[in-house]
Scaffold this active site. Structure first.
Site, short mmCIF file in Angstrom:
data_model
loop_
_atom_site.label_atom_id
_atom_site.label_comp_id
_atom_site.label_asym_id
_atom_site.label_seq_id
_atom_site.Cartn_x
_atom_site.Cartn_y
_atom_site.Cartn_z
CG HIS A 259 38.41 35.44 43.12
ND1 HIS A 259 38.79 36.72 42.80
CD2 HIS A 259 37.07 35.36 42.91
CE1 HIS A 259 37.71 37.41 42.43
NE2 HIS A 259 36.66 36.61 42.49
NE ARG B 199 40.71 39.69 42.40
CZ ARG B 199 40.16 40.05 43.56
NH1 ARG B 199 39.36 41.09 43.62
NH2 ARG B 199 40.42 39.37 44.67
CD GLU C 83 41.18 35.04 46.60
OE1 GLU C 83 40.66 33.99 47.07
OE2 GLU C 83 42.18 35.03 45.87
#
Ligand SMILES: O=C(O)[C@@H](CO)OP(=O)(O)O
Length: 248
Positions: A182, A61, A88
């Protein structure tokens, strides 16, 4: 003189859209998230900020957000550096769990301790859990450093060495640095840069797909303006409030 640092949280992911705790699970962007990434790149162009090097986590992502934003800015060709240290926060046994159900089951106080406290990690994720990253080849070299859960304090401990050894040298070399990462790994960088207290960091939320620009003093690498600036401050404030309210 100053150096420019741009922090960019990935666009909306499939699990953001489903309201699931994500952490190290490597989910895709949604169409909306891809659009946010492109818009982030367009905002950089409009502001005249053109990255010359990009750092990302090892998660798609963030990787795909960086690629889409840089493509929109005609900067798809710049050097890329990646590190698990920008991943993250590992969300432990909460990975894959529904945020609303978790809030209902454990109550507001425990839910917010797990989400935003400085030093309370969720329970560890079992190695045989379907959402474990044990055995994932991209983390094969981590050995004992491979987390099974993390609080923000743990993220800072693994991220600051990369800040010092990976990002600071690029800033010192005069690069305009884009960091695509993130919500919680960027909260760790912002806490480190702005000197936010362990208590106050609980109130800081980072919206998806919106560039946050810091001018850093060349000598000290301290922010010229604490908190940096979002290129669309009103939209960023509204989106950050929505992140804060997830689960409700
Ligand atoms: O699920 C996650 O990994 C993070 C970011 O989406 O969630 P939260 O904002 O609750 O820390």
């Amino acid at each position: 003189m100053t150096s420019t640092l741009v922090l960019l949280r990935h666009g909306e992911s499939e699990w953001n859209a489903k309201n699931l705790f994500t952490g190290w699970v490597d989910v895709q962007l949604t169409d909306k998230g891809r659009g946010e990434a492109v818009r982030g790149g367009e905002q950089l162009v409009e502001a005249g900020i053109l990255p010359t090097v990009v750092h990302t986590s090892l998660q798609r992502r963030a990787i795909n957000t960086a690629a889409l934003a840089l493509d929109a800015a005609d900067r798809h060709w710049i050097p890329v550096r990646r590190s698990w240290r920008l991943n993250e926060r590992h969300y432990g046994a909460l990975q894959g769990k529904d945020k609303k159900q978790t809030l209902d089951q454990y109550g507001e106080e425990q839910f917010m301790l797990w989400r935003r406290s400085f030093d309370v990690p969720p329970p560890a994720l079992a190695d045989d859990d379907q959402y474990s990253q044990v055995g994932d080849p991209r983390y094969a070299d981590l050995g004992d450093e491979m987390p099974r859960t993390e609080c923000l304090k743990d993220v800072i401990a693994r991220l600051v060495p990369y800040w010092e050894s990976g990002i600071v040298p690029d800033l010192r070399a005069g690069h305009t640095v884009l960091v695509a990462a993130h919500g919680n790994s960027l909260r760790a960088i912002v806490k480190h840069l702005d000197g936010i207290s362990d208590e106050d960091i609980a109130g800081l939320n980072i919206p998806t797909g919106m560039p946050l620009v810091y001018e850093l003093d060349d000598e000290t690498l301290q922010p010229v303006t604490k908190g940096g600036r979002y290129l669309d401050p009103e939209a960023a404030a509204a989106a950050a409030a929505a992140v804060a309210n997830q689960g409700r």
